[in-house]
Write a protein that holds these residues in place. Sequence first.
Motif, PDB file in Angstrom:
ATOM      1  N   ARG A 124       0.833  -1.206   0.000  1.00  0.00           N
ATOM      2  CA  ARG A 124       0.000   0.000   0.000  1.00  0.00           C
ATOM      3  C   ARG A 124       0.869   1.258   0.000  1.00  0.00           C
ATOM      4  O   ARG A 124       0.566   2.237  -0.687  1.00  0.00           O
ATOM      5  CB  ARG A 124      -0.916   0.006   1.228  1.00  0.00           C
ATOM      6  CG  ARG A 124      -2.090  -0.969   1.150  1.00  0.00           C
ATOM      7  CD  ARG A 124      -2.887  -0.910   2.448  1.00  0.00           C
ATOM      8  NE  ARG A 124      -4.084  -1.727   2.405  1.00  0.00           N
ATOM      9  CZ  ARG A 124      -5.289  -1.292   2.045  1.00  0.00           C
ATOM     10  NH1 ARG A 124      -5.422  -0.018   1.670  1.00  0.00           N
ATOM     11  NH2 ARG A 124      -6.336  -2.089   2.039  1.00  0.00           N
ATOM     12  N   GLU A 169      -1.694   7.589  -4.340  1.00  0.00           N
ATOM     13  CA  GLU A 169      -3.040   7.060  -4.115  1.00  0.00           C
ATOM     14  C   GLU A 169      -3.126   6.306  -2.792  1.00  0.00           C
ATOM     15  O   GLU A 169      -2.190   5.595  -2.411  1.00  0.00           O
ATOM     16  CB  GLU A 169      -3.425   6.092  -5.236  1.00  0.00           C
ATOM     17  CG  GLU A 169      -3.534   6.733  -6.600  1.00  0.00           C
ATOM     18  CD  GLU A 169      -3.879   5.700  -7.676  1.00  0.00           C
ATOM     19  OE1 GLU A 169      -4.028   6.108  -8.844  1.00  0.00           O
ATOM     20  OE2 GLU A 169      -4.008   4.498  -7.342  1.00  0.00           O
ATOM     21  N   ARG A 182      -6.181   3.983  -0.463  1.00  0.00           N
ATOM     22  CA  ARG A 182      -7.525   3.411  -0.418  1.00  0.00           C
ATOM     23  C   ARG A 182      -7.733   2.887   0.994  1.00  0.00           C
ATOM     24  O   ARG A 182      -6.989   2.038   1.466  1.00  0.00           O
ATOM     25  CB  ARG A 182      -7.670   2.283  -1.433  1.00  0.00           C
ATOM     26  CG  ARG A 182      -9.093   1.748  -1.538  1.00  0.00           C
ATOM     27  CD  ARG A 182      -9.196   0.709  -2.640  1.00  0.00           C
ATOM     28  NE  ARG A 182      -8.939   1.295  -3.953  1.00  0.00           N
ATOM     29  CZ  ARG A 182      -8.805   0.585  -5.059  1.00  0.00           C
ATOM     30  NH1 ARG A 182      -8.856  -0.744  -4.996  1.00  0.00           N
ATOM     31  NH2 ARG A 182      -8.586   1.172  -6.223  1.00  0.00           N
ATOM     32  N   SER A 201     -12.742   0.070   1.550  1.00  0.00           N
ATOM     33  CA  SER A 201     -13.292   1.045   0.607  1.00  0.00           C
ATOM     34  C   SER A 201     -12.830   0.716  -0.810  1.00  0.00           C
ATOM     35  O   SER A 201     -11.753   0.150  -1.023  1.00  0.00           O
ATOM     36  CB  SER A 201     -12.838   2.458   0.976  1.00  0.00           C
ATOM     37  OG  SER A 201     -13.226   3.400  -0.013  1.00  0.00           O
ATOM     38  N   GLU A 245     -13.046   3.344  -2.974  1.00  0.00           N
ATOM     39  CA  GLU A 245     -12.776   4.709  -3.441  1.00  0.00           C
ATOM     40  C   GLU A 245     -11.296   5.032  -3.305  1.00  0.00           C
ATOM     41  O   GLU A 245     -10.679   4.809  -2.253  1.00  0.00           O
ATOM     42  CB  GLU A 245     -13.586   5.717  -2.622  1.00  0.00           C
ATOM     43  CG  GLU A 245     -13.339   7.169  -3.025  1.00  0.00           C
ATOM     44  CD  GLU A 245     -14.021   8.158  -2.096  1.00  0.00           C
ATOM     45  OE1 GLU A 245     -13.830   9.374  -2.291  1.00  0.00           O
ATOM     46  OE2 GLU A 245     -14.732   7.704  -1.171  1.00  0.00           O
ATOM     47  N   THR A 246     -10.721   5.563  -4.370  1.00  0.00           N
ATOM     48  CA  THR A 246      -9.313   5.967  -4.354  1.00  0.00           C
ATOM     49  C   THR A 246      -9.220   7.446  -4.004  1.00  0.00           C
ATOM     50  O   THR A 246      -9.936   8.276  -4.571  1.00  0.00           O
ATOM     51  CB  THR A 246      -8.656   5.724  -5.719  1.00  0.00           C
ATOM     52  OG1 THR A 246      -8.675   4.322  -6.009  1.00  0.00           O
ATOM     53  CG2 THR A 246      -7.210   6.210  -5.719  1.00  0.00           C
ATOM     54  N   ARG A 247      -8.346   7.756  -3.065  1.00  0.00           N
ATOM     55  CA  ARG A 247      -8.099   9.141  -2.677  1.00  0.00           C
ATOM     56  C   ARG A 247      -6.665   9.500  -3.053  1.00  0.00           C
ATOM     57  O   ARG A 247      -5.803   8.624  -3.141  1.00  0.00           O
ATOM     58  CB  ARG A 247      -8.313   9.337  -1.163  1.00  0.00           C
ATOM     59  CG  ARG A 247      -9.725   9.000  -0.704  1.00  0.00           C
ATOM     60  CD  ARG A 247      -9.798   8.919   0.812  1.00  0.00           C
ATOM     61  NE  ARG A 247     -11.121   8.500   1.263  1.00  0.00           N
ATOM     62  CZ  ARG A 247     -12.068   9.336   1.671  1.00  0.00           C
ATOM     63  NH1 ARG A 247     -11.833  10.642   1.699  1.00  0.00           N
ATOM     64  NH2 ARG A 247     -13.251   8.880   2.052  1.00  0.00           N
TER      65      ARG A 247
END
Length: 460
Positions: free
Chosen positions: A248, A257, A259, A263, A265-267
């Motif tokens: 990660r 990126e 996550r 989730s 959703e990518t932040r």
Amino acid sequence: MTRILIVEDEATIRSALKRLLERRDYRVSEAASVEEAERQDLQQFELIISDLRLPGEPGTVLIERAAPVPVLITTRHASMRSAVDTMKQGAVDYIAQPFNDEDLLDSVGQAIEQAQAKIHERGPASAATIDATLPTMIGECGAMHRVYTRIRKTAPADVTVLIQGESGTGKELVARAIHRQSRRVQAPLICVNCAAIPETLIESELFGHEKGAFTGASSARTGLVEAADTGTLFLDEIGELPLDAQARLLRVLQQGEIRRVGSVETRYVDVRLIAATHRDLHAMSKTGEFRLDLYYRLNVMQIELPPLRDREDDILMIADVLLDNACRRHSRQGLKLSRAARRDIRNYPWPGNVRELENALERGVILAEGHLIHSDDLGITMPSSCSAPLPVTRTHGEPSPPDSEELSLEDYFQHFVLEHQEQMSETELAQKLGISRKCLWERRQRLGIPRRRTARPRNG
């Protein structure tokens, strides 16, 4: 004298924090709520330390009301969402309770130092603390000057940094210096000790999680990586990261990126990473304990911190500063190290580095009787291989140094080596002195006794 206001509703915590700060010669005032704090002139303080959750208004309201006085927020709750919100509101730091005394004192010192720099400097804030960072790292030896130079050149470059060195050498000090000299100085510095977080929680702590992602996840949580957005993330003991978390983290470095656990959703985050370790990450990658691709991503710029035993010219300088601090904490000003104690401090190998030296001096200040701290007060045991040279048993015809009983042990060493190095090999000299060849070499360097280039043949 620096004035600090503590805003804390728990009397026990407030009292303990006050005693801790007063031992460091800070002048401390107290309040149990924001309302009580505002009865005082907030502008008279150099720093405000406030609990997040207080009766009535939260401690974060003081950030705006006390400006430009810096506010350091503490909390008994582990939510990282509050950390993000707090730092975005302008807090100088965010510390979870129960806190480590030294970590808190370090944050207090840095907050006050930064605030004073902003007052006195007219240039950009990023340049305000360039010179102020170096005194926090004591040392004038060549190795430390190389460290200072690397910090100065690396900090503005906004690249990933890998700090390597033994435990207790000051890796976090280097990380803080890099952050304060960088373009991100106005953004948060988030420090994480990877070895202190259980393996089962490390991904959640670093990257956050969604509500219901696992048993006990009753609400969503922002991770520490996201909390450091636009700022600096310092990962100490990164060699302890499990492989899943390493994957990660690699994604963060490659694409920016994250996550959250649970989730889809990518932040996206903009984080500068500084990592530190006392382990050989490259060797770990060969055994599968550390990802090789992550190692290469981390090792853009490397800073190697020397162990204290390799900084002989700095040891006594560091000891004097630490002793002065310990004397102030224990109200025993005027204590000095005896000649023998100074010799032993210089000769001891210090496997625990600066942290061990600080503990020994603290012990000496507490145990000393009179105005001198002696070797016994320090509580260190000299290893036999590097113990001070003792008088040797001489063979027939070997001259004894004049007035040998009046010479210090170092004088004796120097006299013996100069007297016999033309007739003896290095191995023979070390054997006669009762030390190792390595210790003989180290003392030659310290005392400035050059080793002869060629040995003369001994007569039969």
